[in-house]
Design a protein around this motif. Structure first.
Motif, short mmCIF file in Angstrom:
data_model
loop_
_atom_site.label_atom_id
_atom_site.label_comp_id
_atom_site.label_asym_id
_atom_site.label_seq_id
_atom_site.Cartn_x
_atom_site.Cartn_y
_atom_site.Cartn_z
N GLU A 89 0.81 -1.22 0.00
CA GLU A 89 0.00 0.00 0.00
C GLU A 89 0.84 1.27 0.00
OE1 GLU A 89 -0.25 -2.61 2.10
OE2 GLU A 89 -0.77 -1.96 4.14
N ASP A 90 2.15 1.15 0.12
CA ASP A 90 3.03 2.31 -0.01
C ASP A 90 3.35 2.61 -1.48
OD1 ASP A 90 4.81 1.07 2.83
OD2 ASP A 90 3.37 2.73 2.80
N THR A 91 2.92 1.74 -2.37
CA THR A 91 3.16 1.95 -3.79
C THR A 91 2.50 3.23 -4.26
OG1 THR A 91 3.39 -0.41 -4.25
CG2 THR A 91 2.75 1.01 -6.10
N ALA A 92 3.29 4.11 -4.87
CA ALA A 92 2.78 5.41 -5.33
C ALA A 92 3.91 6.17 -6.00
CB ALA A 92 2.25 6.22 -4.15
N VAL A 122 7.63 4.59 -6.60
CA VAL A 122 7.97 3.55 -5.63
C VAL A 122 6.96 2.43 -5.79
CG1 VAL A 122 8.10 2.95 -3.18
CG2 VAL A 122 9.05 5.12 -3.99
N THR A 123 7.45 1.24 -6.04
CA THR A 123 6.58 0.08 -6.19
C THR A 123 7.02 -0.99 -5.21
OG1 THR A 123 6.27 0.57 -8.54
CG2 THR A 123 5.67 -1.64 -7.79
N VAL A 124 6.06 -1.44 -4.40
CA VAL A 124 6.34 -2.49 -3.40
C VAL A 124 5.58 -3.74 -3.81
CG1 VAL A 124 6.35 -3.10 -0.97
CG2 VAL A 124 6.57 -0.70 -1.65
N SER A 125 6.30 -4.79 -4.09
CA SER A 125 5.67 -6.03 -4.53
C SER A 125 5.35 -6.91 -3.33
CB SER A 125 6.58 -6.78 -5.50
OG SER A 125 7.78 -7.16 -4.84
N SER A 126 4.24 -7.64 -3.45
CA SER A 126 3.82 -8.51 -2.35
C SER A 126 4.41 -9.90 -2.47
CB SER A 126 2.29 -8.59 -2.31
OG SER A 126 1.81 -9.06 -3.54
#
Length: 126
Positions: A89-92, A122-126
């Motif tokens: 959810e920090d992806t933005a 910024v992309t955070v993968s799960s």
């Protein structure tokens, strides 16, 4: 005029860390505030963290407290956003902003900021 250039974004796995940088140049004087905001697709731009350049006073959104920290390097005219324990959810897109008429109570208000960078993804993968 003030120029802001962000860097440090990228792709990271959940739980990872990134450090964003914002290089500040131009007519910077007096008391000003630097802020980080983010905007995810289809969502409004939201406050992340801010710092008063002269005093070092900081503010952070509840959603990032304990995980993100903002700091500045006076000599390099650079503000940083250290992001730890990243979540999907920090992806933005993360934006750096500067404001010259901001008071401590208004540090979280994006409309109070005068200058903006172009953003870094910024992309955070799960």
């Amino acid at each position: 005029q003030v120029q802001l250039v962000e860097s440090g974004g990228g792709l990271v796995q959940t739980g990872g860390s990134l450090r964003l940088s914002c290089a500040v140049s131009g007519r910077t004087f007096g008391t000003y505030t630097m802020g980080w905001f983010r905007q995810a697709p289809g969502k409004e731009r939201q406050f992340v963290a801010a710092i008063r350049w002269s005093t070092g006073n900081t503010a952070a959104a509840d959603s990032v407290k304990g995980r993100f920290s903002i700091s500045r390097d006076n000599g390099k005219n650079t503000v940083f956003l250290q992001m730890n324990s990243l979540k999907p959810e920090d992806t933005a897109v993360y934006y750096c902003a500067a404001g010259f008429t901001i008071t401590i109570p208004t540090m979280r208000e994006n409309r109070k900021y005068d200058f903006w960078g172009k953003g870094t993804q910024v992309t955070v993968s799960s």
